[in-house]
Design an enzyme around this catalytic site. Structure first.
Site, PDB file in Angstrom:
ATOM      1  N   LYS A  46       0.840  -1.210   0.000  1.00 45.72           N
ATOM      2  CA  LYS A  46       0.000   0.000   0.000  1.00 45.72           C
ATOM      3  C   LYS A  46       0.869   1.252   0.000  1.00 45.72           C
ATOM      4  CE  LYS A  46      -1.637   1.570   4.094  1.00 45.72           C
ATOM      5  NZ  LYS A  46      -1.319   2.980   4.344  1.00 45.72           N
ATOM      6  N   ASN A  47       1.885   1.250   0.859  1.00 50.61           N
ATOM      7  CA  ASN A  47       2.683   2.477   1.007  1.00 50.61           C
ATOM      8  C   ASN A  47       3.605   2.732  -0.176  1.00 50.61           C
ATOM      9  OD1 ASN A  47       1.420   3.028   3.363  1.00 50.61           O
ATOM     10  ND2 ASN A  47       3.138   2.526   4.703  1.00 50.61           N
ATOM     11  N   ARG A  77      -3.660  11.248   4.853  1.00 48.69           N
ATOM     12  CA  ARG A  77      -2.523  12.172   4.746  1.00 48.69           C
ATOM     13  C   ARG A  77      -1.750  12.038   3.448  1.00 48.69           C
ATOM     14  NH1 ARG A  77       0.808  14.682   8.133  1.00 48.69           N
ATOM     15  NH2 ARG A  77       2.666  13.954   7.120  1.00 48.69           N
ATOM     16  N   CYS A  85      -3.835  13.924  13.246  1.00 51.51           N
ATOM     17  CA  CYS A  85      -3.719  12.517  12.921  1.00 51.51           C
ATOM     18  C   CYS A  85      -3.716  11.717  14.204  1.00 51.51           C
ATOM     19  CB  CYS A  85      -2.427  12.290  12.160  1.00 51.51           C
ATOM     20  SG  CYS A  85      -2.129  10.565  11.895  1.00 51.51           S
ATOM     21  N   ARG A 100       2.302  14.907  13.021  1.00 48.25           N
ATOM     22  CA  ARG A 100       2.736  14.660  11.637  1.00 48.25           C
ATOM     23  C   ARG A 100       2.665  15.886  10.728  1.00 48.25           C
ATOM     24  NH1 ARG A 100       0.145   8.921   9.987  1.00 48.25           N
ATOM     25  NH2 ARG A 100       1.844   8.794   8.509  1.00 48.25           N
ATOM     26  N   PRO A 101       3.567  16.825  10.921  1.00 46.24           N
ATOM     27  CA  PRO A 101       3.558  18.031  10.091  1.00 46.24           C
ATOM     28  C   PRO A 101       4.022  17.750   8.651  1.00 46.24           C
ATOM     29  CG  PRO A 101       5.469  18.008  11.545  1.00 46.24           C
ATOM     30  CD  PRO A 101       4.657  16.797  11.894  1.00 46.24           C
ATOM     31  N   ILE A 102       3.918  18.786   7.798  1.00 49.08           N
ATOM     32  CA  ILE A 102       4.399  18.653   6.410  1.00 49.08           C
ATOM     33  C   ILE A 102       5.450  19.717   6.114  1.00 49.08           C
ATOM     34  CG2 ILE A 102       2.432  17.507   5.281  1.00 49.08           C
ATOM     35  CD1 ILE A 102       1.569  20.479   4.580  1.00 49.08           C
ATOM     36  N   ASP A 103       6.032  20.260   7.202  1.00 44.26           N
ATOM     37  CA  ASP A 103       6.993  21.358   7.018  1.00 44.26           C
ATOM     38  C   ASP A 103       8.162  20.970   6.110  1.00 44.26           C
ATOM     39  OD1 ASP A 103       7.547  19.619   9.216  1.00 44.26           O
ATOM     40  OD2 ASP A 103       9.181  20.945   9.813  1.00 44.26           O
ATOM     41  N   LEU A 104       8.611  19.725   6.195  1.00 39.94           N
ATOM     42  CA  LEU A 104       9.783  19.330   5.393  1.00 39.94           C
ATOM     43  C   LEU A 104       9.432  19.259   3.908  1.00 39.94           C
ATOM     44  CD1 LEU A 104      11.240  16.581   7.752  1.00 39.94           C
ATOM     45  CD2 LEU A 104      11.905  18.989   7.576  1.00 39.94           C
ATOM     46  N   ASP A 123       5.504   0.832  11.831  1.00 41.09           N
ATOM     47  CA  ASP A 123       4.198   0.249  11.493  1.00 41.09           C
ATOM     48  C   ASP A 123       4.020  -1.159  12.066  1.00 41.09           C
ATOM     49  OD1 ASP A 123       3.518   2.540  10.176  1.00 41.09           O
ATOM     50  OD2 ASP A 123       3.770   1.741   8.154  1.00 41.09           O
ATOM     51  N   ARG A 136      -8.292   0.101   5.672  1.00 42.40           N
ATOM     52  CA  ARG A 136      -7.375   1.030   4.996  1.00 42.40           C
ATOM     53  C   ARG A 136      -6.122   0.308   4.507  1.00 42.40           C
ATOM     54  NH1 ARG A 136      -6.375   6.543   8.125  1.00 42.40           N
ATOM     55  NH2 ARG A 136      -5.224   6.799   6.207  1.00 42.40           N
TER      56      ARG A 136
HETATM   57  C1  UD1 Z   1       5.039   6.913   6.013  1.00 41.15           C
HETATM   58  C2  UD1 Z   1       4.109   5.728   5.966  1.00 41.15           C
HETATM   59  C3  UD1 Z   1       3.688   5.321   7.366  1.00 41.15           C
HETATM   60  C4  UD1 Z   1       4.930   5.077   8.215  1.00 41.15           C
HETATM   61  C5  UD1 Z   1       5.885   6.261   8.157  1.00 41.15           C
HETATM   62  C6  UD1 Z   1       7.196   6.005   8.871  1.00 41.15           C
HETATM   63  C7  UD1 Z   1       2.991   6.034   3.851  1.00 41.15           C
HETATM   64  C8  UD1 Z   1       1.747   6.361   3.122  1.00 41.15           C
HETATM   65  N1  UD1 Z   1       2.945   6.078   5.174  1.00 41.15           N
HETATM   66  O1  UD1 Z   1       4.312   7.987   6.592  1.00 41.15           O
HETATM   67  O2  UD1 Z   1       2.910   4.130   7.283  1.00 41.15           O
HETATM   68  O3  UD1 Z   1       4.535   4.852   9.554  1.00 41.15           O
HETATM   69  O4  UD1 Z   1       6.187   6.583   6.798  1.00 41.15           O
HETATM   70  O5  UD1 Z   1       7.811   4.884   8.354  1.00 41.15           O
HETATM   71  O6  UD1 Z   1       3.991   5.690   3.256  1.00 41.15           O
HETATM   72  N2  UD1 Z   1       7.901  14.763   9.864  1.00 41.15           N
HETATM   73  C9  UD1 Z   1       8.140  16.097  10.098  1.00 41.15           C
HETATM   74  N3  UD1 Z   1       7.928  16.984   9.082  1.00 41.15           N
HETATM   75  C10 UD1 Z   1       7.495  16.589   7.840  1.00 41.15           C
HETATM   76  C11 UD1 Z   1       7.279  15.230   7.613  1.00 41.15           C
HETATM   77  C12 UD1 Z   1       7.478  14.327   8.644  1.00 41.15           C
HETATM   78  O7  UD1 Z   1       8.520  16.480  11.193  1.00 41.15           O
HETATM   79  O8  UD1 Z   1       7.337  17.450   6.968  1.00 41.15           O
HETATM   80  C13 UD1 Z   1       8.112  13.785  10.954  1.00 41.15           C
HETATM   81  C14 UD1 Z   1       6.812  13.097  11.371  1.00 41.15           C
HETATM   82  O9  UD1 Z   1       6.091  13.861  12.299  1.00 41.15           O
HETATM   83  C15 UD1 Z   1       7.327  11.816  11.965  1.00 41.15           C
HETATM   84  C16 UD1 Z   1       8.579  11.520  11.123  1.00 41.15           C
HETATM   85  O10 UD1 Z   1       8.912  12.739  10.479  1.00 41.15           O
HETATM   86  O11 UD1 Z   1       7.703  12.021  13.295  1.00 41.15           O
HETATM   87  C17 UD1 Z   1       8.399  10.449  10.083  1.00 41.15           C
HETATM   88  O12 UD1 Z   1       7.284  10.759   9.256  1.00 41.15           O
HETATM   89  P1  UD1 Z   1       7.261  10.351   7.723  1.00 41.15           P
HETATM   90  O13 UD1 Z   1       8.422   9.463   7.438  1.00 41.15           O
HETATM   91  O14 UD1 Z   1       7.084  11.567   6.911  1.00 41.15           O
HETATM   92  O15 UD1 Z   1       5.923   9.482   7.642  1.00 41.15           O
HETATM   93  P2  UD1 Z   1       4.864   9.474   6.482  1.00 41.15           P
HETATM   94  O16 UD1 Z   1       5.531   9.655   5.164  1.00 41.15           O
HETATM   95  O17 UD1 Z   1       3.732  10.362   6.841  1.00 41.15           O
END
Ligand code: UD1
Length: 430
Positions: free
Chosen positions: A22-23, A92, A116, A121-125, A304, A396
């Site tokens: 899925k991912n 997300r 969430c 789980r921000p998207i700042d990066l 996960d 899901r």
């Molecule tokens: C993906 C997976 C999810 C898995 C996770 C970690 C998908 C659809 N989902 O989620 O199942 O649990 O990887 O292996 O593939 N973070 C920031 N800023 C950002 C983005 C992330 O601080 O802009 C932090 C998050 O809060 C978290 C960490 O980075 O603490 C890891 O998140 P991330 O690897 O981005 O997870 P997802 O891609 O959302």
């Protein structure tokens, strides 16, 4: 409203064929927006998250046709750039369409993913990386609006190796002018698979699977046919289903090297693990040994699989420490497991799991996908009946989980609440 009822105590045995990941599928589906040509993807599983991504793509003007095992996607209307709140709040990963849209059309308007169930789980990066590539971004009325005449290559350093940010930026960079370097990139197999698909479309992505990914921008991409990797989390869940019942399960169509950290812990807990080609067999007898588990970015132990593994450890001989380093609120299975007799103490990001010699069935509620899987596993091993509510979370990420487990000998079925039942209030799906 449906729930899953389990009569625990059956020893599971048999074979399961693992579905497409899925991912890996979700970003690859988003990447189809990088071209107007048709892409063909085989074996995409019928999961709620996949259907949500189809809806997002359709909202953005794509045609999505499921024909037997193949899904054909092409963007017939390239004038739509907005992914609505209604869809993005459901999942997300919908935000992954940002990179492709911006790269190909220079504009996108995507709802903020919002809160969430497993942390903020921000998207700042994602956004910082796009700004480094020349995008102008504003956040208004709950939407992220991004514009760029043409993205340009940049050197991007991620604060943490975010999977989603690596994927979004990789896609954005394929059509940028010049070369992009993503440092401290996520190394997950799903990132590597996305790179494989992008390269099949004509992109030049190198280094995926290491912590530096280099993307040389090209003028345009074409449609591609692609086979996506198997789902390592699904494979791990079924191996644990066998192990928690003292049984023996073989998962087929699995990639064992995607699961090394997990399999090492399974062995350490006393489970016999045998790998042969694309199948993995796990056989258990008696209670597991206590083991400590720490989640980390790949190739570390996957977050996960932390909740399902914790369910397994509730029955261990001794005390295990489970440390969650990726998400700050990913112990939501704990209170529910305790209702089944588990002994777990939480202190910040560490859970101390003191093994008990049996669990007892109870009514419990899934709070998210993997917490839900943990409760089902606990129910398989518990004495008596467990009822797991909020099963939409399971749908899901698992294709008819209960049918697969029943095929392995579990006494489990999906039931419908009687019309007059008092149904617990559900939180919105993250
Ligand atoms: C993906 C997976 C999810 C898995 C996770 C970690 C998908 C659809 N989902 O989620 O199942 O649990 O990887 O292996 O593939 N973070 C920031 N800023 C950002 C983005 C992330 O601080 O802009 C932090 C998050 O809060 C978290 C960490 O980075 O603490 C890891 O998140 P991330 O690897 O981005 O997870 P997802 O891609 O959302």
């Amino acid at each position: 409203m449906e729930y899953i009822a389990i009569e625990g105590g059956r020893r599971l045995s048999g074979k399961v064929c693992v579905n497409v990941s899925k991912n890996a599928a979700l970003p690859i589906l988003a990447a189809t927006l990088l071209t107007g040509e048709e892409s063909k993807l085989e074996g995409i599983p019928p999961l709620l998250d996949v259907f949500t991504m189809y809806d997002v793509l359709r909202q953005l003007g794509a045609e999505v046709r499921e024909e037997g095992k193949v899904v054909r996607i092409w963007r017939s209307d390239p004038t739509r750039f907005e992914a609505s709140h209604d869809l993005v709040r459901r999942m997300r990963a919908s935000f992954l369409v940002m990179g492709p849209l911006l790269a190909r059309h220079g504009r996108a308007r995507i709802s903020l993913p919002g809160g969430c169930a497993i942390g903020s789980r921000p998207i700042d990066l994602h956004l910082k990386g796009l700004v480094a590539m020349g995008a102008v971004i504003s956040v208004e009325h709950g939407y992220v609006e991004a514009k760029a005449a043409r993205l340009r290559g940049a050197e991007i350093h991620l604060d943490v190796p975010s999977v989603g940010a690596t994927e979004n930026l990789m896609m954005a960079a394929t059509l940028a002018e010049g070369t992009t370097y993503i440092y401290n990139a996520a190394r997950e197999p799903e990132v590597v698979d996305l790179a494989g698909f992008l390269n099949a479309m004509g992109a030049v992505v190198r280094g995926a699977g290491t912590d530096v990914v280099r993307i040389s921008g090209v003028e345009e991409l074409k449609g591609a046919s692609y086979r996506i990797i198997p789902d390592r989390i699904e494979a791990g869940t079924y191996l644990l289903a066998g192990a928690i019942t003292g049984g023996e399960v073989v998962v087929e169509n699995a990639v064992s090297h995607h699961l090394e950290a997990f399999l090492a812990k399974l062995r350490e807990a006393g489970v016999e693990v045998e790998v042969s080609g694309d199948s993995i067999r796990a056989a258990a007898s008696g209670r597991p040994r206590a083991v400590d588990v720490t989640t980390l970015p790949y190739p570390g132990f996957p977050t996960d699989l932390q909740p399902p593994f914790m369910a397994f450890l509730t029955l261990s001989e001794g005390t295990s420490l489970v440390t969650e380093n990726i998400f700050e609120d990913r112990f939501r299975q704990v209170d529910e497991l305790k209702r089944m007799g588990a002994r777990i103490r939480l202190q910040g990001k560490v859970a101390m799991v003191e093994g008990v010699d049996h669990l007892t069935g109870a009514p419990v509620t899934a709070t998210d996908l993997r917490a839900g899987a943990a409760l089902v596993l606990a129910g398989l091993a518990a004495r008596g009946t467990t009822e797991v509510r909020a099963v939409h979370h399971l749908d899901r990420g698992y294709v008819r989980l209960e049918e697969t487990l029943a095929g392995l000998g579990a006494q489990i079925e999906r039931r419908r609440e009687p019309a007059d039942a008092k149904v617990p209030q559900l939180e919105p799906v993250p």
